[in-house]
Design a protein around this motif. Structure first.
Motif, short mmCIF file in Angstrom:
data_model
loop_
_atom_site.label_atom_id
_atom_site.label_comp_id
_atom_site.label_asym_id
_atom_site.label_seq_id
_atom_site.Cartn_x
_atom_site.Cartn_y
_atom_site.Cartn_z
N MET A 1 0.74 -0.75 0.19
CA MET A 1 -0.49 0.46 -0.44
C MET A 1 0.67 1.35 -0.27
O MET A 1 0.73 2.14 -0.59
CB MET A 1 -0.97 0.25 1.43
N ILE A 2 1.78 1.23 0.51
CA ILE A 2 2.95 2.41 0.52
C ILE A 2 3.51 2.15 -0.65
O ILE A 2 3.77 3.38 -0.75
CB ILE A 2 3.78 2.08 2.19
N LEU A 4 2.35 1.80 -3.54
CA LEU A 4 1.06 2.51 -4.49
C LEU A 4 0.93 4.06 -4.28
O LEU A 4 1.30 5.08 -5.16
CB LEU A 4 0.20 1.31 -4.12
N LYS A 5 1.17 4.36 -2.60
CA LYS A 5 0.92 5.83 -2.72
C LYS A 5 2.23 6.29 -3.12
O LYS A 5 2.58 7.85 -3.80
CB LYS A 5 0.83 6.06 -1.06
N ILE A 6 3.32 6.23 -2.51
CA ILE A 6 4.67 6.82 -3.12
C ILE A 6 4.43 6.67 -4.84
O ILE A 6 4.39 8.42 -5.28
CB ILE A 6 5.92 5.83 -3.01
N LEU A 7 3.86 5.78 -6.07
CA LEU A 7 3.81 5.83 -7.22
C LEU A 7 2.70 6.65 -7.28
O LEU A 7 3.28 7.53 -8.73
CB LEU A 7 3.37 4.56 -7.52
N LEU A 8 1.92 6.88 -6.32
CA LEU A 8 0.88 8.22 -7.10
C LEU A 8 1.17 9.66 -6.47
O LEU A 8 0.87 10.13 -8.08
CB LEU A 8 -0.07 7.83 -6.34
N TRP A 9 2.42 9.53 -5.28
CA TRP A 9 2.68 10.79 -5.15
C TRP A 9 3.62 11.11 -6.43
O TRP A 9 4.19 11.97 -7.36
CB TRP A 9 2.87 10.84 -3.52
N ILE A 10 4.44 9.64 -7.10
CA ILE A 10 5.39 10.22 -8.26
C ILE A 10 4.93 11.06 -9.53
O ILE A 10 5.64 12.20 -10.27
CB ILE A 10 6.19 9.23 -8.14
N PHE A 11 4.02 10.01 -10.01
CA PHE A 11 3.38 10.09 -10.63
C PHE A 11 2.27 12.03 -10.75
O PHE A 11 2.10 13.01 -11.81
CB PHE A 11 1.91 9.32 -11.02
N LEU A 12 1.71 11.29 -9.64
CA LEU A 12 1.26 13.55 -9.54
C LEU A 12 1.97 14.03 -9.84
O LEU A 12 2.23 15.22 -10.64
CB LEU A 12 0.16 13.68 -8.43
#
Length: 295
Positions: A1-2, A4-12
């Motif tokens: 889960m962590i 995925l959150k890191i990848l989401l923040w990088i994408f944003l």
């Protein structure tokens, strides 16, 4: 889960940077007043290049040049050893040693007499036979009748006629017409300033030059206004009767956003996809089904 959150923040973050770059305007200021040319290229508030060589890219070039000069100076040795010629006795001794070596080599390196051996010419004959077969094969292919042409190229794809190529170019033009117009209109000229004096000491020649330049300049500005977005500040063209030197002062500012080009590119791809590619695929599929039913 962590993760995925890191990848989401990088994408944003990456998406935000892309949007920021597309939204930030690039400005170009140009002026030619009293024979002096000045320019400045800036991205938002950052000066990239200017005529005073104080922009970001200009400073970077100077730093690279200074580093290259520093490395070149460090590569050159500070002191060079002085060359001292050998003494006369040492030079005579070296000459004697070299002469003795050459004498020994001349006596020992005498090649023995060998009988002439015949050279086999079989490889040459085989090569000539292969070249002859190749030429005969090419001549036979050239003599084939036109009925042998099956309408396909070397890769097995059907050859496109001139009409099909022109139709494809026409479809590309129809799809790119509006996006290209959008890109051209995205170049916004502001404070367009023109102050010309067409001078000549001869009044007749001055009048002719004034008429030609006025027609050319005004027609050119009209065409530019159709392509680009232009806001004029002053357009003044006057004849200078009896003057030996004219005046050609002009200045303008141009603004363009990268996002305009990105939107136009997406627009072109969408139009070309739904107007050309998909209908063409459906048409070919329909023709294949019709041909299969008729068989």
């Amino acid at each position: 889960m962590i993760v995925l959150k890191i990848l989401l923040w990088i994408f944003l973050v990456i998406l935000g940077l892309i949007v920021l770059v597309c939204a930030v305007p690039a400005d170009v200021d140009f002026s030619y007043i009293d024979g002096k040319m000045k320019y400045r290229i800036k991205l938002w508030f950052f000066d990239l290049m200017d005529s005073s060589k104080e922009g970001f890219l200009d400073k970077r070039k100077r730093k690279k040049k200074l580093k290259a000069e520093k490395k070149r100076k460090e590569a050159v040795p500070d002191s060079v050893e002085e060359y001292s010629p050998p003494d006369e006795a040492e030079r005579v001794q070296e000459d004697d040693e070299l002469a003795d070596m050459y004498d020994i080599a001349d006596e020992d390196d005498v090649p023995p007499e060998t009988a002439d051996e015949p050279i086999a010419d079989e490889p040459v004959k085989e090569k000539k036979k292969k070249d002859k077969k190749k030429k005969n094969k090419e001549a036979a292919e050239d003599e084939l009748p036109d009925d042998w042409d099956d309408g396909e190229d070397e890769d097995g794809e059907e050859k496109k006629s001139i009409g099909q190529k022109l139709e494809k170019l026409g479809n590309i033009w129809l799809a790119a017409k509006n996006p290209a117009s959008m890109i051209f209109k995205g170049f916004k000229f502001r404070n367009f300033y023109i102050d010309f004096i067409i001078a000549n000491e001869d009044a007749y020649k001055c009048a002719l030059s004034y008429g030609r330049y006025s027609t050319l300049i005004y027609c050119g500005l009209a065409q530019l206004s159709r392509l680009f977005t232009i806001r004029f500040k002053t357009v003044d063209i006057q004849p200078g009767f009896g003057l030996d030197k004219g005046r050609w002062d002009t200045s303008f500012s141009v603004r363009f956003r990268l996002g305009t080009a990105v939107i136009a590119g997406i627009w072109f791809i969408a139009v070309y996809l739904f107007r050309v590619i998909i209908p063409g695929k459906l048409k070919k599929r329909k023709e294949k089904r019709t041909a299969a039913v008729q068989k």
